[in-house]
Motif scaffolding. Sequence first.
Motif, short mmCIF file in Angstrom:
data_model
loop_
_atom_site.label_atom_id
_atom_site.label_comp_id
_atom_site.label_asym_id
_atom_site.label_seq_id
_atom_site.Cartn_x
_atom_site.Cartn_y
_atom_site.Cartn_z
N ALA A 1 -24.32 -4.30 -7.25
CA ALA A 1 -23.22 -4.82 -6.43
C ALA A 1 -23.70 -5.58 -5.20
O ALA A 1 -22.89 -6.02 -4.40
CB ALA A 1 -22.32 -3.65 -6.00
N ARG A 2 -25.01 -5.70 -5.05
CA ARG A 2 -25.65 -6.43 -3.94
C ARG A 2 -25.44 -5.77 -2.60
O ARG A 2 -25.52 -6.41 -1.56
CB ARG A 2 -25.18 -7.89 -3.89
N VAL A 3 -25.15 -4.47 -2.63
CA VAL A 3 -25.05 -3.69 -1.39
C VAL A 3 -26.44 -3.22 -0.98
O VAL A 3 -26.78 -3.18 0.21
CB VAL A 3 -24.11 -2.48 -1.57
N LEU A 4 -27.25 -2.89 -1.97
CA LEU A 4 -28.64 -2.47 -1.73
C LEU A 4 -29.59 -3.41 -2.44
O LEU A 4 -29.23 -4.08 -3.42
CB LEU A 4 -28.86 -1.04 -2.26
N GLU A 5 -30.81 -3.46 -1.94
CA GLU A 5 -31.86 -4.26 -2.56
C GLU A 5 -33.09 -3.38 -2.75
O GLU A 5 -33.61 -2.81 -1.79
CB GLU A 5 -32.23 -5.46 -1.68
N PRO B 1 -20.44 -11.86 3.13
CA PRO B 1 -19.43 -12.08 2.08
C PRO B 1 -19.97 -12.84 0.88
O PRO B 1 -19.63 -12.52 -0.26
CB PRO B 1 -18.35 -12.90 2.82
N SER B 2 -20.81 -13.85 1.12
CA SER B 2 -21.33 -14.65 0.02
C SER B 2 -22.15 -13.79 -0.95
O SER B 2 -22.25 -14.10 -2.14
CB SER B 2 -22.20 -15.79 0.54
N LEU B 3 -22.72 -12.73 -0.45
CA LEU B 3 -23.52 -11.83 -1.27
C LEU B 3 -22.64 -10.81 -1.98
O LEU B 3 -22.71 -10.62 -3.19
CB LEU B 3 -24.55 -11.12 -0.38
N LEU B 4 -21.75 -10.15 -1.21
CA LEU B 4 -20.93 -9.09 -1.77
C LEU B 4 -19.88 -9.61 -2.75
O LEU B 4 -19.48 -8.89 -3.68
CB LEU B 4 -20.24 -8.32 -0.64
N LEU B 5 -19.43 -10.84 -2.55
CA LEU B 5 -18.41 -11.41 -3.43
C LEU B 5 -19.01 -12.28 -4.52
O LEU B 5 -18.30 -12.97 -5.24
CB LEU B 5 -17.41 -12.23 -2.61
N GLU B 6 -20.32 -12.22 -4.64
CA GLU B 6 -21.04 -13.07 -5.58
C GLU B 6 -20.58 -12.88 -7.01
O GLU B 6 -20.51 -13.83 -7.80
CB GLU B 6 -22.54 -12.77 -5.49
N GLU C 1 -16.77 -17.95 5.98
CA GLU C 1 -17.59 -17.71 4.79
C GLU C 1 -16.83 -16.91 3.73
O GLU C 1 -16.99 -17.15 2.53
CB GLU C 1 -18.87 -16.97 5.17
N SER C 2 -16.01 -15.96 4.17
CA SER C 2 -15.24 -15.16 3.20
C SER C 2 -14.27 -16.04 2.42
O SER C 2 -14.13 -15.92 1.20
CB SER C 2 -14.47 -14.05 3.92
N LEU C 3 -13.58 -16.93 3.13
CA LEU C 3 -12.64 -17.84 2.49
C LEU C 3 -13.35 -18.76 1.52
O LEU C 3 -12.88 -18.99 0.39
CB LEU C 3 -11.92 -18.65 3.57
N LEU C 4 -14.49 -19.27 1.92
CA LEU C 4 -15.27 -20.16 1.05
C LEU C 4 -15.68 -19.43 -0.22
O LEU C 4 -15.54 -19.96 -1.34
CB LEU C 4 -16.51 -20.66 1.80
#
Length: 248
Positions: A53-57, A71-76, A157-160
């Motif tokens: 889920a891109r919360v952890l790496e 946002p760009s990571l979590l909503l990927e 960024e979230s909207l994008l």
Amino acid sequence: MSLTDRAIEQIRELIRTGALPPGSKLPPEQELSAQLGLSRNLAREAVKALAVARVLEVRRGDGTYVTSLQPSLLLEGLGGAVELMQSDKGALLDLMEVRRLLEPLATALAATRITDDGLAAVKRHLDAMREAREDVERLNSHDAAFHRAVVSATGNESLLTLLEGISGRTLRARIWRGLVDDQAAGRTLAEHEAIYAALSARDFALSQAAALLHVSNTEEWLREHLRTSASLGDDPGSAEDGADLKAS
């Protein structure tokens, strides 16, 4: 809730409360499992799920870190989910409806914030679209970049990320293919030109109206196409629909 889901929620709670802020390193697996009262297997499964889920790496040889949580990571994953939904007519129309609700206001907001450089980027992609009138691949690429440049100008960024996610590249390509074949590409290019003109004037209301007209016309075209496809017995979700059905 399964035991794994509970373990995931426990780690999320540590992140939410700030005990594990963005960029921080998680304790070693044994220590983490003891801290949360979990078995090591459960802790491991929770970490794997949160990494997907891109919360952890997970960094091999180094440890596990909380990501930036941008946002760009979590909503990927949204874009990938949208691509999977594109065999469902109802889901496609729902996505277009969401786009119609969000994009005009995003474009209006961009009109109040866009810089000269941002406006130049929008124009570059508009010019490229004009030059690629009969090249669906290039049209699709610059269409997506045009709208990305517009929404990027909002600084949100979230909207994008949301708008990029619901405007899947496969759907855009199918629509452009249909517009070219239906000789409607010229009209759609004119709609993009109207959006650019409104942005150039930094006009909030005009930008909103231009974007609303564009998205509404695209939505109506898609509805009509799906109705026609249904009456002909075509399957808009088939692998060949990009060529046979022209749009979806």
